[in-house]
Design a protein around this motif. Structure first.
Motif, short mmCIF file in Angstrom:
data_model
loop_
_atom_site.label_atom_id
_atom_site.label_comp_id
_atom_site.label_asym_id
_atom_site.label_seq_id
_atom_site.Cartn_x
_atom_site.Cartn_y
_atom_site.Cartn_z
N VAL A 71 52.99 47.38 51.11
CA VAL A 71 53.12 48.82 51.31
C VAL A 71 54.59 49.22 51.44
CG1 VAL A 71 52.61 50.71 52.88
CG2 VAL A 71 50.82 49.08 52.28
N ASP A 72 55.36 48.42 52.17
CA ASP A 72 56.79 48.72 52.31
C ASP A 72 57.51 48.63 50.97
OD1 ASP A 72 56.59 49.22 55.01
OD2 ASP A 72 57.23 47.22 55.63
N SER A 75 56.50 51.64 48.89
CA SER A 75 57.08 52.86 49.44
C SER A 75 58.54 53.03 49.00
CB SER A 75 56.99 52.84 50.96
OG SER A 75 57.55 54.01 51.52
N SER A 78 58.55 54.23 45.32
CA SER A 78 57.57 55.26 44.98
C SER A 78 58.08 56.25 43.95
CB SER A 78 57.12 55.99 46.24
OG SER A 78 58.23 56.64 46.86
N ARG A 110 45.98 51.99 50.51
CA ARG A 110 47.22 52.12 51.26
C ARG A 110 48.42 52.05 50.31
NH1 ARG A 110 45.93 49.20 57.06
NH2 ARG A 110 43.72 49.70 57.04
N ILE A 111 48.32 51.20 49.31
CA ILE A 111 49.38 51.11 48.32
C ILE A 111 49.47 52.41 47.52
CG2 ILE A 111 49.93 49.98 46.10
CD1 ILE A 111 48.90 47.34 47.53
N ALA A 113 48.61 55.34 48.57
CA ALA A 113 49.15 56.37 49.45
C ALA A 113 50.66 56.24 49.59
CB ALA A 113 48.49 56.28 50.83
N ALA A 114 51.18 55.01 49.50
CA ALA A 114 52.62 54.78 49.61
C ALA A 114 53.36 55.20 48.35
CB ALA A 114 52.89 53.31 49.90
N ALA A 115 52.65 55.26 47.23
CA ALA A 115 53.25 55.72 45.95
C ALA A 115 52.27 56.70 45.32
CB ALA A 115 53.52 54.54 45.03
#
Length: 213
Positions: A71-72, A75, A78, A110-111, A113-115
């Protein structure tokens, strides 16, 4: 196709190598220049940074990093991922073969949502990296099936083509909201394979005995 691979581990090498040999233009991006350069040389691709990989991946970007950092990583990329097909092969499996996502959103969600501009497809998370190195990827005369979960029709078609380039058959797994089921399936199977040494294929009867045909 132009494929960018974010990550320099075993899955990056296995899938990237097969796609490079199939004639795709592959660029491996890693935080450590030496690792990216070494992997690119081994699989017949080019090397760069994670951002280079995303910018190169005009057709698809494979996210092949551990879930704990996925996720980091996404992000931070993104902006470059907007509009691109992002293939998530991560497995959020922790100690005891339990999902690190708990009862919350899947790793794929979640991935995404991060991009938020990326077109995320969950795929290639069921099998160990050694399976993707096999040529052909056929067992008892039957090509391996690869379930896909995603919401974008064009992205799904791109990933289906990449699945077939491995000699496998894509399966429609539904929208990205079903990625949690695919990740849970991986966790359960890994627990049987690794924890019990079991032949997990034995838990499912042939299709004609499934009760739905």
């Amino acid at each position: 196709m132009r494929i960018g691979i974010v990550g320099t581990g075993a899955m990056a090498g296995a899938l990237g190598g097969r796609w490079a040999r199939a004639g795709h233009d592959v660029l491996v991006g890693g935080r450590h220049t030496g690792r990216a350069t070494g992997l690119a040389a081994r699989i017949g691709g080019r090397a760069g940074s994670p951002r280079d990989a995303v910018e190169h991946g005009g057709d698809a970007v494979l996210l092949a990093v551990p879930y704990v950092v996925a996720v980091d990583v996404v992000s931070g990329l993104s902006d470059a991922l907007a509009g691109r097909t992002l293939i998530d092969c991560t497995n959020p499996v922790g100690p005891g073969f339990l999902l690190e996502t708990g009862g919350g959103p899947s790793a794929a969600e979640r991935i995404a949502a991060a991009a938020p501009g990326a077109r995320v497809v969950k795929a290639f998370n069921i099998c160990h990296e050694s399976v993707w190195r096999l040529t052909p990827t056929v067992f008892d005369g039957r090509p391996l099936a690869v379930p896909l979960c995603g919401d974008d029709a064009s992205a799904l078609e791109t990933v289906r083509r990449l699945v077939r380039d491995l000699g496998c058959e894509p399966l429609a797994g539904g929208g990205l909201e079903r990625a949690a089921l695919l990740e849970a399936t991986a966790a359960f199977l890994i627990g049987l394979w690794v924890g019990e040494g079991a032949d997990a294929q034995a838990i499912a009867p042939p299709l004609e005995y499934s009760g739905v045909v």
